[in-house]
Structures are given as structure tokens and as C-alpha cells.
Write a protein that holds these residues in place. Structure first.
Motif, mmCIF file in Angstrom:
data_model
loop_
_atom_site.group_PDB
_atom_site.id
_atom_site.type_symbol
_atom_site.label_atom_id
_atom_site.label_comp_id
_atom_site.label_asym_id
_atom_site.label_seq_id
_atom_site.Cartn_x
_atom_site.Cartn_y
_atom_site.Cartn_z
ATOM 1 N N TYR A 27 0.814 -1.215 0.000
ATOM 2 C CA TYR A 27 0.000 0.000 0.000
ATOM 3 C C TYR A 27 0.847 1.265 0.000
ATOM 4 C CZ TYR A 27 -3.336 -3.549 0.930
ATOM 5 O OH TYR A 27 -4.086 -4.691 0.818
ATOM 6 N N GLU A 50 -1.760 9.690 3.034
ATOM 7 C CA GLU A 50 -2.620 9.065 2.023
ATOM 8 C C GLU A 50 -2.367 7.564 1.946
ATOM 9 O OE1 GLU A 50 -2.270 13.272 1.542
ATOM 10 O OE2 GLU A 50 -0.659 11.794 1.353
ATOM 11 N N GLN A 51 -1.099 7.174 1.989
ATOM 12 C CA GLN A 51 -0.769 5.748 1.965
ATOM 13 C C GLN A 51 -1.256 5.066 3.235
ATOM 14 O OE1 GLN A 51 3.472 5.657 1.379
ATOM 15 N NE2 GLN A 51 3.320 6.185 -0.795
ATOM 16 N N GLU A 53 -3.865 5.933 5.024
ATOM 17 C CA GLU A 53 -5.321 5.800 4.900
ATOM 18 C C GLU A 53 -5.683 4.641 3.980
ATOM 19 O OE1 GLU A 53 -9.163 6.148 5.619
ATOM 20 O OE2 GLU A 53 -7.743 7.500 6.569
ATOM 21 N N GLN A 54 -4.952 4.511 2.887
ATOM 22 C CA GLN A 54 -5.208 3.419 1.940
ATOM 23 C C GLN A 54 -4.968 2.060 2.612
ATOM 24 O OE1 GLN A 54 -2.662 3.400 -1.529
ATOM 25 N NE2 GLN A 54 -4.027 2.036 -2.642
ATOM 26 N N ALA A 55 -3.876 1.934 3.353
ATOM 27 C CA ALA A 55 -3.570 0.677 4.041
ATOM 28 C C ALA A 55 -4.627 0.385 5.106
ATOM 29 C CB ALA A 55 -2.181 0.741 4.668
ATOM 30 N N THR A 57 -7.778 1.387 5.230
ATOM 31 C CA THR A 57 -9.037 1.021 4.578
ATOM 32 C C THR A 57 -8.990 -0.412 4.048
ATOM 33 O OG1 THR A 57 -9.437 3.322 3.972
ATOM 34 C CG2 THR A 57 -10.630 1.651 2.720
ATOM 35 N N ALA A 58 -7.873 -0.784 3.467
ATOM 36 C CA ALA A 58 -7.761 -2.117 2.855
ATOM 37 C C ALA A 58 -7.595 -3.233 3.887
ATOM 38 C CB ALA A 58 -6.585 -2.130 1.884
#
Length: 90
Positions: A27, A50-51, A53-55, A57-58
Motif C-alpha cells: 500500500y 494518504e498511503q 489511509e489506503q492501508a 481502509t484495505a
């Protein structure tokens, strides 16, 4: 998400920092991955908010080694002003 450091909870005690690094590297850039030994949690610092948040969420709620991960933005350490020399006075 304001920060790039994540709390990762509900880990098996056998999880290593390398395993966390590998899991989160999908991520984005992983700046650091630490496991608090014998506590079942750790921290991962991503390259950007941002990274992170992406991690989050996933991976939040996803199975990792038989346990559902609990991921949240890491909070700064609490200041405990009630400590007085390591013992409690009545």
C-alpha cells in the motif's frame, strides 16, 4: 487522516516486524514497522498520510494469520500526571 503512523492490533504474538513490513508494503512506502513483543500489537509508519489511509481502509478487519486486524491512526503517548514515584499513596 492527519498522520502516517498506524496502530495495528489483534496480532498473534509470533508476528514479526518483517511480516508487518511485507503486509503493508503493498500500500506504499513503509518507513518503519514495529511489534510490541508479548502485547499483540504494533505500529507501522507509512510514507504519507494518504498511503496510511489506503492501508487502513484495505487491511482493517482483514484476516492475518488467523486474526482480524484492528487498524487505526496511532495516537501520541499519553502523559500520566498521576504517577508519584512508582507507588500509590492513600
Amino acid at each position: 487522516m492527519a498522520g502516517s503512523k498506524l496502530y495495528v492490533g489483534n496480532l498473534k504474538y509470533s508476528v514479526t516486524p518483517d511480516e508487518l513490513h511485507k503486509l503493508f508494503s503493498g500500500y506504499g512506502e513503509v518507513k518503519s514497522a514495529n511489534v510490541i513483543e508479548g502485547k499483540g500489537f504494533g505500529f507501522v509508519e507509512m510514507g504519507s498520510p494518504e498511503q496510511a489511509e489506503q492501508a487502513k481502509t484495505a487491511l482493517n478487519g482483514q484476516d492475518f494469520n488467523g486474526r482480524a486486524l484492528k487498524i487505526d491512526e496511532a495516537q501520541p503517548p499519553r502523559q500520566d500526571n498521576n504517577r508519584r514515584g512508582g507507588f500509590r499513596r492513600e
